[in-house]
Write an enzyme that holds these catalytic residues in place. Structure first.
Site, PDB file in Angstrom:
ATOM      1  CB  SER A 232      42.545 -17.301 -41.365  1.00 52.32           C
ATOM      2  OG  SER A 232      43.724 -17.887 -40.837  1.00 52.32           O
ATOM      3  CE  LYS A 233      40.974 -17.292 -48.502  1.00 49.07           C
ATOM      4  NZ  LYS A 233      40.705 -15.921 -48.918  1.00 49.07           N
ATOM      5  CD  GLN A 234      46.391 -15.799 -43.672  1.00 45.55           C
ATOM      6  OE1 GLN A 234      45.347 -15.678 -43.049  1.00 45.55           O
ATOM      7  NE2 GLN A 234      46.495 -15.406 -44.926  1.00 45.55           N
TER       8      GLN A 234
END
Ligand SMILES: [Zn+2]
Length: 286
Positions: A232-234
């Protein structure tokens, strides 16, 4: 362009523009696109930019460029959630008029990780003001069949409790806006990553209360990094490199559990991939 009107199928890809697509979000985009094309449906693009602090300037444009480079063209003008606030206010007012909303004064510190215990369900404690607004969740177990994960059920009232529609920071909750948008856009089929499987029962409760037909759902397995975390981007997944679009498509295709096949153009890739998806995932269409 497509026979979407004939089949009535309406699918969507709904990325949050917190950055460009990565290998994980491409998987969700590809699966929803393949399913829409395999069923002669329409494929919509919705930018979920309601959570404004997490949005990155220009990420929506980057995502659209990546999709187009890979040959995934949407069938209607894209919509941005940030431009649809009156829709959410109207839907909220409808629930409020039915007595289904109540104010909650609890702070995060006052709540455990478990289901919301209903502290404010029968009125706020004296001297407290509402910070967030919750849905009065009806009793009963939600049952549905996921096209990938099989039969599912969740007792939302017991396992989640009255969940938040409007947050203490003034923003609409994801669960709420996604249901309003899917309902207003007439979405019949949701294909997305299985990190959202757990949200589906809540969304079906909301859809029913708002008078929308709950869409069919398919939750595809997510990609994980070497430590088993969701890409994920996180988690700082690298941006998708689309300088070799065919290689990128073939990699995502294999990640969806299919065997690679020869294709010399992206048009040829899609022309061969769509019937293979249909044969495996759309038995009713054969
Ligand atoms: Zn409360």
């Amino acid at each position: 362009m497509s026979s979407g009107e004939a089949s009535g199928y309406r699918g969507r890809f709904a990325p949050s523009p917190s950055g460009p697509l990565h290998d994980g979000s491409l998987l969700a985009a590809m699966a929803s696109y393949l399913d829409a094309r395999a069923q002669g449906g329409r494929w919509l693009l919705r930018i979920e930019d309601i959570d404004t602090p997490r949005c990155a300037a220009g990420a929506d444009t980057l995502i659209m460029q990546q999709l187009q480079t890979l040959g995934m063209q949407w069938d209607e003008p894209p919509v941005w959630q940030s431009k649809r606030l009156p829709n959410y206010e109207a839907a909220f007012a409808r629930l409020q008029a039915q007595g289904l909303i109540y104010g909650c004064a609890c702070t995060r510190r006052m709540l455990s990780d478990g289901p919301y215990p209903g502290t404010c369900r029968h009125g706020l404690p004296p001297g407290r003001t509402a910070r967030a607004w919750r849905l009065r969740v009806p009793q009963g177990t939600v049952h549905f069949v996921d096209r990938w994960q099989g039969p599912q059920s969740q007792d939302v009232a017991g396992e989640v409790g009255d969940f938040i529609l409007h947050r203490a920071d003034g923003m609409w909750a994801y669960q709420f806006v996604v249901v309003v948008d899917d309902g207003l856009q007439g979405i019949t089929d949701i294909v997305r990553g299985n990190d959202l499987l757990d949200s589906t029962a809540r969304q079906r409760v909301l859809a029913q209360l708002l008078g929308y037909e709950p869409p069919r759902v398919m939750h595809v397995p997510l990609l994980c990094d070497r430590t088993g975390r969701k890409l994920s981007k996180q988690n700082h997944a690298p941006a998708l490199d689309v300088s070799h679009p065919l290689d990128t498509l073939q990699r995502a295709w294999r990640n969806l559990g299919f065997a690679a096949f020869p294709a010399s153009t992206i048009q040829e890739f899609w022309a061969r991939a769509v019937p293979l998806w249909a044969a495996r995932h759309c038995p009713d269409r054969q």
